[in-house]
Scaffold this active site. Structure first.
Site, PDB file in Angstrom:
ATOM      1  CG  HIS A 118      -2.168   0.811   1.073  1.00 37.33           C
ATOM      2  ND1 HIS A 118      -3.444   0.329   1.246  1.00 37.33           N
ATOM      3  CD2 HIS A 118      -2.324   2.131   0.769  1.00 37.33           C
ATOM      4  CE1 HIS A 118      -4.326   1.306   1.075  1.00 37.33           C
ATOM      5  NE2 HIS A 118      -3.671   2.417   0.785  1.00 37.33           N
ATOM      6  CD  GLU A 163      -6.915   3.579  -4.395  1.00 41.69           C
ATOM      7  OE1 GLU A 163      -6.218   4.601  -4.413  1.00 41.69           O
ATOM      8  OE2 GLU A 163      -8.090   3.552  -3.984  1.00 41.69           O
ATOM      9  CE1 TYR A 297     -13.062   6.218  -0.001  1.00 41.10           C
ATOM     10  CE2 TYR A 297     -11.784   5.096  -1.696  1.00 41.10           C
ATOM     11  CZ  TYR A 297     -12.034   5.353  -0.369  1.00 41.10           C
ATOM     12  OH  TYR A 297     -11.281   4.763   0.611  1.00 41.10           O
ATOM     13  CD  GLU A 374      -9.069   2.012   0.274  1.00 42.69           C
ATOM     14  OE1 GLU A 374      -9.362   3.208   0.027  1.00 42.69           O
ATOM     15  OE2 GLU A 374      -7.907   1.581   0.247  1.00 42.69           O
ATOM     16  CD1 TRP A 420     -10.523   5.535   3.788  1.00 41.92           C
ATOM     17  CD2 TRP A 420      -9.407   3.602   3.678  1.00 41.92           C
ATOM     18  NE1 TRP A 420      -9.206   5.820   4.018  1.00 41.92           N
ATOM     19  CE2 TRP A 420      -8.504   4.646   3.954  1.00 41.92           C
ATOM     20  CE3 TRP A 420      -8.924   2.286   3.588  1.00 41.92           C
ATOM     21  CZ2 TRP A 420      -7.118   4.423   4.131  1.00 41.92           C
ATOM     22  CZ3 TRP A 420      -7.559   2.071   3.754  1.00 41.92           C
ATOM     23  CH2 TRP A 420      -6.690   3.137   4.015  1.00 41.92           C
TER      24      TRP A 420
HETATM   25  C1  NOJ Z   1      -7.615   5.076  -1.329  1.00 38.60           C
HETATM   26  C2  NOJ Z   1      -6.334   4.700  -0.678  1.00 38.60           C
HETATM   27  O1  NOJ Z   1      -6.116   3.331  -0.770  1.00 38.60           O
HETATM   28  C3  NOJ Z   1      -6.244   5.149   0.764  1.00 38.60           C
HETATM   29  O2  NOJ Z   1      -4.938   5.001   1.170  1.00 38.60           O
HETATM   30  C4  NOJ Z   1      -6.771   6.550   0.867  1.00 38.60           C
HETATM   31  O3  NOJ Z   1      -6.568   7.119   2.132  1.00 38.60           O
HETATM   32  C5  NOJ Z   1      -8.229   6.556   0.503  1.00 38.60           C
HETATM   33  N1  NOJ Z   1      -8.356   6.162  -0.871  1.00 38.60           N
HETATM   34  C6  NOJ Z   1      -8.954   7.879   0.679  1.00 38.60           C
HETATM   35  O4  NOJ Z   1      -8.417   8.821  -0.172  1.00 38.60           O
END
Ligand code: NOJ
Length: 472
Positions: A118, A163, A297, A374, A420
């Site tokens: 990550h 990601e 998101y 997430e 998340w």
């Molecule tokens: C995706 C990422 O994996 C995470 O590290 C990040 O804090 C969140 N999105 C929110 O932006």
């Protein structure tokens, strides 16, 4: 509708964003430890040196997760904690920390879901060219094997990378993440290829060990929708999906890159360097890949970019790359629409986009197993009479869980949902302004943990397996 009995209700985190202890117990420097020290890179110069001190407080944190009824906890392993120099000598204390964390989860029946990468790369490897250097592929596979051997008896779910588009795109196009290189599409595509090969070889290595668990990869999923039915805009949305989504899932699930993107790269002289063995490994690994993870998101609303227009730059922390960047040639831009709802950070709230995006993936990839790794709302949580009243977060998660129920009814093979984040964390670039957690961390009171309204709400959702969501 009740979520099926084998569906995992979880929540997630990432090592750099919560552990702290950046130089303790033999941990090496990561690329992020260096990057955040460059003036101007993060809001008010915040670093992850202490973060929310999970390294020292993991027992308390896991106890709170258990109280919430969490069935699974997704966390990442910090590579430089295991290999301070990227390779060579293993740091036993690093292994001890994760062994203890895993055992603590299992003590309460919480299923550990482990991300190997990550974003925190050992600095020593970054200095040798990072992901642009193919030697990093071998270093990663070795690190992955060490993790499988050390933890695989108890960890049955591994994610290789989180990601890619973010660390590749922001590392080599926008410069917002390490190594901070701007506008280098040639390197960007090369780096994505190198990471896919690392993923494929880690999958093959995992399967050779016969640990009978599962392994996959997680991408941010920003499905692109045209702003209207104009053919230019429909084309722009397809183009965006090819570059931002299919470029990322095709090599993992189909074992080769999408033809459309390959043609564009060839025309522009951007095709990565690869050898036949690398391409063969992508192909060999694809059928062995057990699942895909989606971090959702928001969707993208896309229109064709005409010559007189400028791409619109998003705020610094986005869940997508700065619009148009991933496709390198400014074919499209993402726009804010008057009839949509946005967060304070201009992220669109769209459970419909979630469902439509999942259906888009179903059309391309069939019945692949999916985890939502997430999903959540970043907000400045209101504190009313001492209580953290994060009602907007409850509404966000509720509507997205309902969308997921509809997706499952339509035949999508979704096996888990990870909000998340489990606890308020450090944002990579934005400090602590924006919170996502079920658990509040009081930075004015020695990082004390406090339960938010959403903590009790999620506890009830898990206990009832989502049966009441649609009546709330
Ligand atoms: C995706 C990422 O994996 C995470 O590290 C990040 O804090 C969140 N999105 C929110 O932006």
């Amino acid at each position: 509708m009740k979520f099926p009995h084998d569906f995992l209700f979880g929540a997630a985190s990432a090592a750099y964003q919560l552990e702290g202890a950046w130089n303790e117990d033999g941990k090496g420097m990561s690329n992020w430890d260096e990057f955040v020290r460059i003036p101007g890179k993060t809001f008010e110069g915040t670093t992850g040196d202490v973060a929310v001190d999970h390294y020292h407080r993991y027992r308390e944190d896991v106890r709170l997760m258990a109280e919430m009824g969490l069935e699974s906890y997704r966390f990442s392993i910090s590579w430089p904690r295991i290999f301070p120099d990227g390779g060579g000598q293993v740091n036993q204390k690093g292994l001890d920390f994760y062994n203890n964390l895993i055992d603590e989860c299992l003590k309460y029946g919480i299923v550990p879901f482990v991300t190997l990468y990550h974003w925190d790369l050992p600095l020593a490897l970054e200095k040798q060219g990072g992901w642009h250097n193919k030697a990093t592929i071998d270093a990663f596979v070795h690190y992955a094997e060490v993790c499988f051997n050390a933890f695989g008896d108890r960890v049955k779910h591994f994610i290789t990378f989180n990601e890619m588009i973010m660390f590749c795109g922001n590392g080599y196009l926008t410069g917002a993440h390490p190594p901070g290189i701007t506008n280098d599409p040639k390197k960007y595509f090369q780096v994505t290829h190198n990471v896919f090969v690392a993923h494929a070889r880690a999958v093959l290595a995992y399967k050779r060990l016969k640990q009978f668990g599962e392994i996959g990869i997680t991408h941010v999923f920003n499905p692109a929708f045209a702003v209207d039915n104009h053919e230019d805009n429909l084309f722009a949305a397809r183009h965006a999906n090819e570059f931002d989504t299919y470029w990322y899932y095709d090599p993992v699930l189909k074992g080769h890159y999408p033809e459309y993107v390959l043609q564009q790269l060839q025309k522009s002289g951007l095709t990565p360097d690869w050898d036949p063995q690398e391409l063969a490994d992508l192909q060999a690994a694809a059928p062995q890949n057990d699942f895909i993870g989606l971090n959702y998101y928001q969707p993208m609303r896309v229109e064709k970019l005409h010559e007189v227009q400028q791409p619109i730059e998003h705020s610094r922390e986005t869940s997508t790359l700065a619009p148009g960047k991933a496709s390198f040639d400014n074919v499209y831009r993402t726009v804010k629409m008057a009839d949509k709802i946005y967060t304070k950070w201009d992220w669109e709230i769209s459970p419909e986009g979630f469902l439509d995006g999942l259906l888009m993936l179903q059309a391309r990839y069939g019945n692949v197993k999916i985890y939502i790794t997430e999903n959540g709302l970043g907000d400045e949580d209101p504190i009313i009479e001492g209580e953290i009243c994060d009602i907007p977060r409850i509404n966000y998660i509720k509507t997205h869980l309902i969308a997921l129920q509809h997706a499952i009814e339509k035949g999508l093979n979704v096996k888990g949902y990870y909000a998340w984040s489990v606890i308020d964390l450090l944002s990579w670039l934005n400090g602590y302004k924006k919170q996502y957690g079920f658990i509040y961390v009081d930075h004015n009171d020695n990082l004390a943990r406090r339960k938010k309204a959403s903590f009790y709400w999620y506890q009830h959702v898990i206990a009832t397996r989502g049966a009441e969501l649609q009546n709330q």
